[in-house]
Write an enzyme that holds these catalytic residues in place. Structure first.
Site, PDB file in Angstrom:
ATOM      1  N   GLY A 183      42.026  59.615  39.546  1.00 46.09           N
ATOM      2  CA  GLY A 183      42.304  59.263  40.933  1.00 46.09           C
ATOM      3  C   GLY A 183      43.619  58.523  41.104  1.00 46.09           C
ATOM      4  N   ASP A 234      30.267  62.382  34.387  1.00 43.93           N
ATOM      5  CA  ASP A 234      29.729  62.164  35.728  1.00 43.93           C
ATOM      6  C   ASP A 234      28.975  60.834  35.688  1.00 43.93           C
ATOM      7  OD1 ASP A 234      28.286  62.091  38.064  1.00 43.93           O
ATOM      8  OD2 ASP A 234      27.586  64.173  37.946  1.00 43.93           O
ATOM      9  N   TYR A 262      30.699  53.192  53.045  1.00 45.31           N
ATOM     10  CA  TYR A 262      31.583  52.751  51.946  1.00 45.31           C
ATOM     11  C   TYR A 262      31.457  51.235  51.769  1.00 45.31           C
ATOM     12  CZ  TYR A 262      36.052  51.985  49.465  1.00 45.31           C
ATOM     13  OH  TYR A 262      37.028  51.634  48.552  1.00 45.31           O
TER      14      TYR A 262
HETATM   15  P1  NAD Z   1      40.287  58.359  44.113  1.00 41.27           P
HETATM   16  O1  NAD Z   1      39.451  58.980  45.147  1.00 41.27           O
HETATM   17  O2  NAD Z   1      41.764  58.642  44.083  1.00 41.27           O
HETATM   18  O3  NAD Z   1      39.707  58.694  42.662  1.00 41.27           O
HETATM   19  C1  NAD Z   1      38.338  58.606  42.392  1.00 41.27           C
HETATM   20  C2  NAD Z   1      38.046  59.505  41.202  1.00 41.27           C
HETATM   21  O4  NAD Z   1      36.632  59.450  40.949  1.00 41.27           O
HETATM   22  C3  NAD Z   1      38.416  60.977  41.431  1.00 41.27           C
HETATM   23  O5  NAD Z   1      39.300  61.424  40.419  1.00 41.27           O
HETATM   24  C4  NAD Z   1      37.063  61.719  41.366  1.00 41.27           C
HETATM   25  O6  NAD Z   1      37.146  62.985  40.724  1.00 41.27           O
HETATM   26  C5  NAD Z   1      36.228  60.739  40.548  1.00 41.27           C
HETATM   27  N1  NAD Z   1      34.791  60.893  40.774  1.00 41.27           N
HETATM   28  C6  NAD Z   1      34.145  61.171  41.934  1.00 41.27           C
HETATM   29  N2  NAD Z   1      32.815  61.258  41.719  1.00 41.27           N
HETATM   30  C7  NAD Z   1      32.618  61.020  40.402  1.00 41.27           C
HETATM   31  C8  NAD Z   1      31.474  60.996  39.563  1.00 41.27           C
HETATM   32  N3  NAD Z   1      30.240  61.238  40.044  1.00 41.27           N
HETATM   33  N4  NAD Z   1      31.635  60.699  38.248  1.00 41.27           N
HETATM   34  C9  NAD Z   1      32.871  60.479  37.734  1.00 41.27           C
HETATM   35  N5  NAD Z   1      34.005  60.523  38.482  1.00 41.27           N
HETATM   36  C10 NAD Z   1      33.871  60.801  39.792  1.00 41.27           C
HETATM   37  O7  NAD Z   1      40.033  56.765  44.178  1.00 41.27           O
HETATM   38  P2  NAD Z   1      41.028  55.573  43.789  1.00 41.27           P
HETATM   39  O8  NAD Z   1      41.917  55.317  44.938  1.00 41.27           O
HETATM   40  O9  NAD Z   1      41.596  55.794  42.450  1.00 41.27           O
HETATM   41  O10 NAD Z   1      39.962  54.359  43.786  1.00 41.27           O
HETATM   42  C11 NAD Z   1      39.284  53.949  42.613  1.00 41.27           C
HETATM   43  C12 NAD Z   1      38.347  52.822  42.986  1.00 41.27           C
HETATM   44  O11 NAD Z   1      39.069  51.771  43.646  1.00 41.27           O
HETATM   45  C13 NAD Z   1      37.222  53.233  43.952  1.00 41.27           C
HETATM   46  O12 NAD Z   1      36.041  52.545  43.601  1.00 41.27           O
HETATM   47  C14 NAD Z   1      37.711  52.737  45.289  1.00 41.27           C
HETATM   48  O13 NAD Z   1      36.634  52.447  46.159  1.00 41.27           O
HETATM   49  C15 NAD Z   1      38.472  51.479  44.902  1.00 41.27           C
HETATM   50  N6  NAD Z   1      39.490  51.121  45.894  1.00 41.27           N
HETATM   51  C16 NAD Z   1      40.599  51.908  46.075  1.00 41.27           C
HETATM   52  C17 NAD Z   1      41.547  51.548  47.028  1.00 41.27           C
HETATM   53  C18 NAD Z   1      42.789  52.369  47.265  1.00 41.27           C
HETATM   54  O14 NAD Z   1      43.571  52.068  48.187  1.00 41.27           O
HETATM   55  N7  NAD Z   1      43.062  53.380  46.475  1.00 41.27           N
HETATM   56  C19 NAD Z   1      41.362  50.378  47.791  1.00 41.27           C
HETATM   57  C20 NAD Z   1      40.210  49.628  47.591  1.00 41.27           C
HETATM   58  C21 NAD Z   1      39.291  49.995  46.624  1.00 41.27           C
END
Ligand code: NAD
Length: 316
Positions: A11, A53, A142
């Site tokens: 991600g 997963d 969320y």
């Molecule tokens: P993203 O959506 O870019 O990446 C999430 C990844 O999780 C994806 O690659 C997806 O394939 C994977 N995924 C989904 N379901 C899955 C499963 N069942 N098993 C394994 N992998 C799975 O998210 P991100 O921006 O990298 O965020 C990562 C974390 O940080 C999340 O928990 C998010 O809530 C938190 N967060 C992100 C932000 C932001 O601005 N990016 C802000 C606050 C919190």
């Protein structure tokens, strides 16, 4: 030497966290996993790699056992806008995933990093300089998963002695990987559109103020928090952090200092606007400064300058 497992590694955050961890702890000591197929020679250059997963406890147990893991960065989740489009799936991935990670951490004595969010607050929360300890009654699925996740981390720390650590991340601005369906995605999109087209139509209104941080600061924050002296940490759920509190208009003005003709207009998406309106306008992150020396290096202007330079290079 730490042996680290990262879930959701492909991600927006994982694409930069994994290389940073590998630089610090060694390539072979960081196992990157995701639901999506990992390509060893792909853009993220993740190796050794694994399909995992997080809703399948057996897969987590197997990975932790096989690679002798002692620390887990649990990034896998559905983000705010994606979660609102699929609330049942969001509950399953965000809650079962974290529960499974905490259970495997309990079985093998692992340290756990949990990324909470400004989405863990809601409309009843004090919206300006939101304190570390505040009312948390989010109105999005969320946010509900993030509050429950924070509480679960607290519980596993006090009940089972698990070394849980977390951050309430603001919107993250980055150029390596595209954001994954969050409400602050507009901030990243604006830079791409500014360079490619000189104009951007924003899905949040001009004066929507939210906390943001540049990805290099967020990555440093995660790694520093996990390495921090445990005796200094007062909170095991998640620490507020922020680097800037900005509106779309503020970011557009910062971009215009480098691209003078840049234009922005607005076509508000009611779903994402409602989510943003339920979140804090600015966070008080003094506990993070005090307990583990959080010190972001990028304010709005420094982030904008670096982001435009890096993205221009990337889009050549
Ligand atoms: P993203 O959506 O870019 O990446 C999430 C990844 O999780 C994806 O690659 C997806 O394939 C994977 N995924 C989904 N379901 C899955 C499963 N069942 N098993 C394994 N992998 C799975 O998210 P991100 O921006 O990298 O965020 C990562 C974390 O940080 C999340 O928990 C998010 O809530 C938190 N967060 C992100 C932000 C932001 O601005 N990016 C802000 C606050 C919190």
């Amino acid at each position: 030497m730490a042996r680290i497992l990262v879930t959701g590694a492909l991600g927006q955050i994982g694409s930069e966290l994994v290389p940073a961890l590998r630089q610090r702890y060694g390539v072979d000591n960081v196992v990157a996993t995701d639901l999506k197929a990992l390509q060893p020679s792909g853009a993220a250059a993740l190796a050794p790699d694994d399909h995992l997963d997080c809703t399948e406890p057996n897969q987590l147990h197997e990975a932790v056992r096989r690679y002798d893991i002692d620390s887990i960065y649990h990034l896998a989740a559905l983000l705010s806008a994606s979660a609102e489009a699929a609330p049942q799936l969001a509950w399953s991935v965000n809650m079962s995933g974290l529960y499974n990670v905490l259970e495997v951490a309990r079985a093998y004595g692992c340290q756990v990093f949990f990324p909470s969010s400004i989405g863990a607050f809601g409309p009843d929360t004090q919206r300006d300089m939101t304190p570390q300890v505040a009312v948390q009654r989010p109105t999005t699925i969320y946010g509900i998963t993030k509050v429950a996740g924070e509480l679960l981390c607290d519980y596993y720390a006090s009940r089972f002695g698990i070394d849980t650590r977390g951050l309430r991340l603001p919107g993250l601005i980055s150029y390596v990987a595209a954001p994954g369906g969050g409400t602050t995605d507009y901030a990243v999109e604006m830079f791409y559109h500014a360079i490619r087209y000189g104009r951007y139509t924003c899905f949040l209104s001009a004066d929507t103020r939210l906390d943001m941080a540049y990805m290099p600061d967020a990555i440093t924050g995660m790694v520093d928090l996990m390495a921090a002296d445990a005796s200094r940490l007062r909170y095991r759920n998640a620490y507020n952090i922020t680097a800037m509190s900005v509106t779309p208009e503020d970011i557009a003005a910062a971009i215009r200092k480098h691209i003078p003709g840049f234009e922005i207009d607005y076509d508000v998406d009611p779903v994402r606007q409602a989510i943003a309106d339920s979140w804090p306008r600015s966070l008080d992150d003094s506990a993070a400064h005090a307990d583990w020396d959080w010190a972001p290096r990028y304010d709005l202007d420094a982030m904008t300058k670096d982001m435009l330079a890096r993205l221009t290079e990337k889009l050549k």
